[in-house]
Design a protein around this motif. Structure first.
Motif, PDB file in Angstrom:
ATOM      1  N   UNK A  54     -28.651   3.540 -16.796  1.00 23.58           N
ATOM      2  CA  UNK A  54     -28.684   3.150 -18.486  1.00 23.58           C
ATOM      3  C   UNK A  54     -27.761   3.893 -19.086  1.00 23.58           C
ATOM      4  N   UNK A  55     -26.683   3.395 -19.221  1.00 24.90           N
ATOM      5  CA  UNK A  55     -25.493   4.045 -19.888  1.00 24.90           C
ATOM      6  C   UNK A  55     -25.561   3.568 -21.394  1.00 24.90           C
ATOM      7  N   UNK A  56     -25.285   4.461 -22.180  1.00 26.91           N
ATOM      8  CA  UNK A  56     -25.348   4.218 -23.884  1.00 26.91           C
ATOM      9  C   UNK A  56     -24.187   4.078 -24.273  1.00 26.91           C
ATOM     10  N   UNK A  57     -22.986   5.046 -23.878  1.00 29.18           N
ATOM     11  CA  UNK A  57     -22.123   5.191 -24.502  1.00 29.18           C
ATOM     12  C   UNK A  57     -20.862   5.726 -23.394  1.00 29.18           C
ATOM     13  N   UNK A  58     -19.583   5.383 -23.672  1.00 25.20           N
ATOM     14  CA  UNK A  58     -18.564   5.951 -22.802  1.00 25.20           C
ATOM     15  C   UNK A  58     -17.281   6.080 -23.691  1.00 25.20           C
ATOM     16  N   UNK A  59     -16.585   7.159 -23.428  1.00 23.55           N
ATOM     17  CA  UNK A  59     -15.181   7.515 -24.197  1.00 23.55           C
ATOM     18  C   UNK A  59     -14.266   7.981 -23.075  1.00 23.55           C
ATOM     19  N   UNK A  60     -13.059   7.110 -23.169  1.00 21.43           N
ATOM     20  CA  UNK A  60     -12.101   7.391 -22.203  1.00 21.43           C
ATOM     21  C   UNK A  60     -10.776   7.661 -22.787  1.00 21.43           C
ATOM     22  N   UNK A  61      -9.997   8.562 -22.163  1.00 24.24           N
ATOM     23  CA  UNK A  61      -8.984   9.096 -22.666  1.00 24.24           C
ATOM     24  C   UNK A  61      -7.892   8.929 -21.612  1.00 24.24           C
ATOM     25  N   UNK A  62      -6.529   8.754 -22.120  1.00 22.34           N
ATOM     26  CA  UNK A  62      -5.377   8.424 -20.971  1.00 22.34           C
ATOM     27  C   UNK A  62      -4.169   8.819 -21.798  1.00 22.34           C
ATOM     28  N   UNK A  63      -2.980   8.838 -20.893  1.00 21.38           N
ATOM     29  CA  UNK A  63      -1.666   9.045 -21.467  1.00 21.38           C
ATOM     30  C   UNK A  63      -0.932   7.694 -21.904  1.00 21.38           C
ATOM     31  N   UNK A  64      -0.630   7.747 -22.983  1.00 23.66           N
ATOM     32  CA  UNK A  64      -0.068   6.419 -23.549  1.00 23.66           C
ATOM     33  C   UNK A  64       1.311   6.020 -22.870  1.00 23.66           C
ATOM     34  N   UNK A  65       1.942   7.045 -22.300  1.00 20.38           N
ATOM     35  CA  UNK A  65       3.227   6.581 -21.439  1.00 20.38           C
ATOM     36  C   UNK A  65       2.793   6.060 -20.139  1.00 20.38           C
ATOM     37  N   UNK A  66       1.715   6.042 -19.763  1.00 19.91           N
ATOM     38  CA  UNK A  66       1.296   5.715 -18.346  1.00 19.91           C
ATOM     39  C   UNK A  66       0.312   4.250 -18.463  1.00 19.91           C
ATOM     40  N   UNK A  67      -0.257   4.201 -19.314  1.00 21.26           N
ATOM     41  CA  UNK A  67      -1.279   3.145 -19.594  1.00 21.26           C
ATOM     42  C   UNK A  67      -1.372   2.684 -20.998  1.00 21.26           C
ATOM     43  N   UNK A  68      -1.609   1.448 -20.890  1.00 24.52           N
ATOM     44  CA  UNK A  68      -2.081   0.532 -22.365  1.00 24.52           C
ATOM     45  C   UNK A  68      -3.688   0.297 -22.096  1.00 24.52           C
ATOM     46  N   UNK A  69      -4.391   0.307 -23.032  1.00 31.08           N
ATOM     47  CA  UNK A  69      -5.702  -0.471 -23.152  1.00 31.08           C
ATOM     48  C   UNK A  69      -5.918  -1.401 -24.390  1.00 31.08           C
ATOM     49  N   UNK A  70      -5.993  -2.563 -24.046  1.00 31.76           N
ATOM     50  CA  UNK A  70      -6.060  -3.491 -25.206  1.00 31.76           C
ATOM     51  C   UNK A  70      -7.633  -4.110 -25.670  1.00 31.76           C
ATOM     52  N   UNK A  71      -7.956  -3.849 -26.731  1.00 30.18           N
ATOM     53  CA  UNK A  71      -9.257  -4.381 -27.143  1.00 30.18           C
ATOM     54  C   UNK A  71      -9.567  -5.889 -27.259  1.00 30.18           C
ATOM     55  N   UNK A  72     -10.664  -6.299 -27.101  1.00 30.56           N
ATOM     56  CA  UNK A  72     -11.742  -5.600 -27.008  1.00 30.56           C
ATOM     57  C   UNK A  72     -12.178  -5.313 -25.651  1.00 30.56           C
ATOM     58  N   UNK A  73     -13.373  -4.196 -25.486  1.00 30.10           N
ATOM     59  CA  UNK A  73     -13.596  -3.931 -24.318  1.00 30.10           C
ATOM     60  C   UNK A  73     -14.953  -4.994 -23.936  1.00 30.10           C
ATOM     61  N   UNK A  74     -15.408  -5.282 -22.777  1.00 32.15           N
ATOM     62  CA  UNK A  74     -16.502  -6.172 -22.336  1.00 32.15           C
ATOM     63  C   UNK A  74     -17.525  -5.466 -21.340  1.00 32.15           C
ATOM     64  N   UNK A  75     -18.631  -5.916 -21.746  1.00 31.76           N
ATOM     65  CA  UNK A  75     -19.861  -5.388 -20.905  1.00 31.76           C
ATOM     66  C   UNK A  75     -20.568  -6.600 -20.363  1.00 31.76           C
ATOM     67  N   UNK A  76     -20.988  -6.310 -19.151  1.00 35.57           N
ATOM     68  CA  UNK A  76     -22.001  -7.527 -18.566  1.00 35.57           C
ATOM     69  C   UNK A  76     -23.338  -7.190 -18.586  1.00 35.57           C
ATOM     70  N   UNK A  77     -23.961  -8.203 -19.284  1.00 37.20           N
ATOM     71  CA  UNK A  77     -25.555  -7.924 -19.691  1.00 37.20           C
ATOM     72  C   UNK A  77     -26.228  -9.199 -19.245  1.00 37.20           C
ATOM     73  N   UNK A  78     -27.106  -9.044 -18.071  1.00 38.09           N
ATOM     74  CA  UNK A  78     -28.019 -10.104 -17.640  1.00 38.09           C
ATOM     75  C   UNK A  78     -27.013 -11.208 -17.209  1.00 38.09           C
ATOM     76  N   UNK A  79     -25.904 -10.784 -16.580  1.00 33.97           N
ATOM     77  CA  UNK A  79     -24.803 -11.936 -16.061  1.00 33.97           C
ATOM     78  C   UNK A  79     -24.007 -12.522 -17.158  1.00 33.97           C
TER      79      UNK A  79
END
Length: 305
Positions: A54-79
């Motif tokens: 039962x995960x409620x929240x998550x924070x992730x950090x990275x080096x912007x020279x190596x990766x890019x993360x584009x919003x939005x994020x997605x969760x899977x709930x009941x399929x």
């Protein structure tokens, strides 16, 4: 090595709660230490399988020279897939609140190639912290897989011309960018219409104090169904700054090109089996076409006086 996505086992969670790390899916990319003597593979989690936690929240950090993360994020709930709002500096961090019943989290990520400036200082390794329903926290940080190497790079350019209505190579140059020598066994393959003969290998020009340098390589040429294939294979190292130059019996356009049909001419550089230290120049091929498939040029013959 090209960037990719895959499962990586053996990653540890720095908490008292055990977690099956094989449930992380990683994006990866490569960079070098500042002295070019170590290549490093960095990873970023892009899919999280919570396996009933039962995960409620998550924070992730990275080096912007190596990766890019584009919003939005997605969760899977009941399929079902649920789009999530996110906060944080999207260039280097992301915080998401997960809905009840979320079993997976998926991030839209991109592995970046910092070439030609990929010898990086002060790299921030990717990490994340997640909070569960009972307010416990678990942390993870990338271990950064490194190996000693002598970094090297190749870049290919081709001067395409139109001869008798057909696009063919007039000159091809493979440059060793360094900072160390390219290894033996580099293959350069050219395919083009068999209205032009096999290329000749030109010596690398010397400077004011040195003689031209002969490149250690073999060339084989074959023909099939109107297509000539010339393959050059290096039999010695290609020092940084050295070039392979292939010249053909045509040097200028004399006509407008006919449309491409079943065959498009090309140059492909294939590295040797051992790619330790290979920098990702993304200049290992050349095609005389635009992304839409049209000619790069009208190949108008130069006017004469």
């Amino acid at each position: 090595m090209s960037s990719g996505v895959g499962n990586r086992n053996g990653t540890s969670w720095h908490s008292n709660t055990r977690f099956d790390s094989s449930r992380l899916t990683m994006a990866t990319t490569k960079y070098f230490e500042p002295d070019w003597g170590t290549e490093v593979t960095a990873s970023l989690p892009v899919r999280f399988d919570f396996a009933g936690r039962a995960v409620k929240s998550l924070r992730i950090d990275w080096d912007e020279r190596l990766f890019a993360v584009h919003g939005p994020a997605y969760a899977v709930v009941d399929g079902d897939t649920v789009e999530l709002g996110a906060t944080g500096d999207i260039k280097r961090s992301l915080h998401v609140e997960l809905p009840d019943g979320a079993t997976e989290l998926v991030l839209r990520s991109e592995s970046l190639n910092a070439y030609p400036n990929e010898n990086l200082r002060d790299v921030q390794r990717a990490s994340f912290r997640m909070t569960t329903e009972d307010a416990s926290e678990e942390e993870w940080a990338d271990t950064l897989q490194s190996a000693a190497c002598n970094a090297w790079s190749l870049e290919a350019t081709v001067n395409w011309v139109c001869h008798e209505g057909v696009v063919v190579p007039a000159r091809a140059v493979i440059s060793s960018i360094g900072p160390y020598a390219a290894p033996t066994g580099v293959s350069v393959g050219l395919q083009y219409a068999d209205i032009v003969g096999a290329p000749a290998l030109a010596p690398t020009p010397g400077d004011a104090e040195t003689e031209p340098v002969e490149v250690s390589a073999t060339i084989e040429s074959t023909m099939h169904d109107g297509v000539r294939e010339a393959v050059l294979v290096t039999t010695g190292q290609l020092e940084a700054g050295q070039q392979i130059e292939l010249v053909f019996e045509v040097d200028a356009s004399d006509s407008k090109p006919q449309p491409f049909r079943e065959f498009v001419p090309r140059l492909i550089v294939t590295p040797p089996q051992n790619v330790s230290g290979m920098r990702l120049s993304e200049k290992h091929s050349s095609f005389p076409v635009t992304p839409s498939g049209s000619h790069l040029s009208t190949y108008e013959p130069a006017p004469t006086a």
